[in-house]
Design a protein around this motif. Structure first.
Motif, PDB file in Angstrom:
ATOM      1  N   LEU A  80      -7.859  -7.408   0.242  1.00 35.97           N
ATOM      2  CA  LEU A  80      -6.828  -6.780   1.055  1.00 35.97           C
ATOM      3  C   LEU A  80      -7.077  -7.076   2.516  1.00 35.97           C
ATOM      4  O   LEU A  80      -8.225  -7.138   2.956  1.00 35.97           O
ATOM      5  CB  LEU A  80      -6.852  -5.255   0.876  1.00 35.97           C
ATOM      6  N   ALA A 116      -5.566  -1.974   3.966  1.00 30.97           N
ATOM      7  CA  ALA A 116      -6.519  -1.016   3.395  1.00 30.97           C
ATOM      8  C   ALA A 116      -6.536   0.266   4.220  1.00 30.97           C
ATOM      9  O   ALA A 116      -6.591   1.368   3.664  1.00 30.97           O
ATOM     10  CB  ALA A 116      -7.915  -1.638   3.335  1.00 30.97           C
ATOM     11  N   ASP A 117      -6.458   0.151   5.557  1.00 29.64           N
ATOM     12  CA  ASP A 117      -6.419   1.340   6.422  1.00 29.64           C
ATOM     13  C   ASP A 117      -5.153   2.157   6.182  1.00 29.64           C
ATOM     14  O   ASP A 117      -5.191   3.388   6.160  1.00 29.64           O
ATOM     15  CB  ASP A 117      -6.506   0.938   7.894  1.00 29.64           C
ATOM     16  N   GLY A 160      -7.451  -5.915   6.230  1.00 30.54           N
ATOM     17  CA  GLY A 160      -8.022  -4.667   6.735  1.00 30.54           C
ATOM     18  C   GLY A 160      -6.974  -3.637   7.099  1.00 30.54           C
ATOM     19  O   GLY A 160      -7.108  -2.450   6.789  1.00 30.54           O
ATOM     20  N   LYS A 208     -10.643  -7.679  -5.704  1.00 32.43           N
ATOM     21  CA  LYS A 208      -9.483  -7.278  -4.922  1.00 32.43           C
ATOM     22  C   LYS A 208      -9.697  -7.710  -3.472  1.00 32.43           C
ATOM     23  O   LYS A 208     -10.744  -7.463  -2.890  1.00 32.43           O
ATOM     24  CB  LYS A 208      -9.310  -5.764  -4.977  1.00 32.43           C
ATOM     25  N   VAL A 265      -3.367   2.292   3.388  1.00 29.47           N
ATOM     26  CA  VAL A 265      -3.488   2.938   2.076  1.00 29.47           C
ATOM     27  C   VAL A 265      -4.384   4.170   2.178  1.00 29.47           C
ATOM     28  O   VAL A 265      -4.057   5.238   1.665  1.00 29.47           O
ATOM     29  CB  VAL A 265      -4.033   1.945   1.024  1.00 29.47           C
ATOM     30  N   LYS A 266      -5.518   4.036   2.870  1.00 23.45           N
ATOM     31  CA  LYS A 266      -6.428   5.160   3.048  1.00 23.45           C
ATOM     32  C   LYS A 266      -5.737   6.310   3.778  1.00 23.45           C
ATOM     33  O   LYS A 266      -5.826   7.468   3.376  1.00 23.45           O
ATOM     34  CB  LYS A 266      -7.671   4.715   3.823  1.00 23.45           C
TER      35      LYS A 266
END
Length: 83
Positions: A43, A48-49, A45, A41, A51-52
């Motif tokens: 993504l 990803a931040d 950065g 995967k 989504v988190k």
């Protein structure tokens, strides 16, 4: 963190068959290409931040005031004891 100087067309190989290639460089930034197996995967950065952050927000306890404002019950009634 490993920091490398690379020029256009240069690449970096990462264990697991991941290859990062510098596609172009200019004052506006660097364009890179990533060649990796399909099961890896990749993504950006900032995605990803996001989504988190959204996962943390969704898992946080929520006040029930808005449910009450809608007329929804805010807690389950206690079960009646067996007689």
């Amino acid at each position: 963190m490993l920091i490398l100087g690379r020029r256009e067309g240069d690449s970096i190989i990462i264990d697991g068959g991941i290859r990062i290639v510098v596609v172009s460089c200019d004052r506006g930034g660097v364009r890179i290409g990533i060649d990796a197996p399909s099961h890896v995967k990749i993504l950006r950065g900032e995605i990803a931040d996001q989504v988190k952050s959204e996962n943390e927000r969704a898992a946080a306890p929520v006040g029930t005031e808005w449910l009450a404002a809608l007329g929804a019950p805010t807690s389950k009634p206690a079960p009646e004891p067996d007689a």
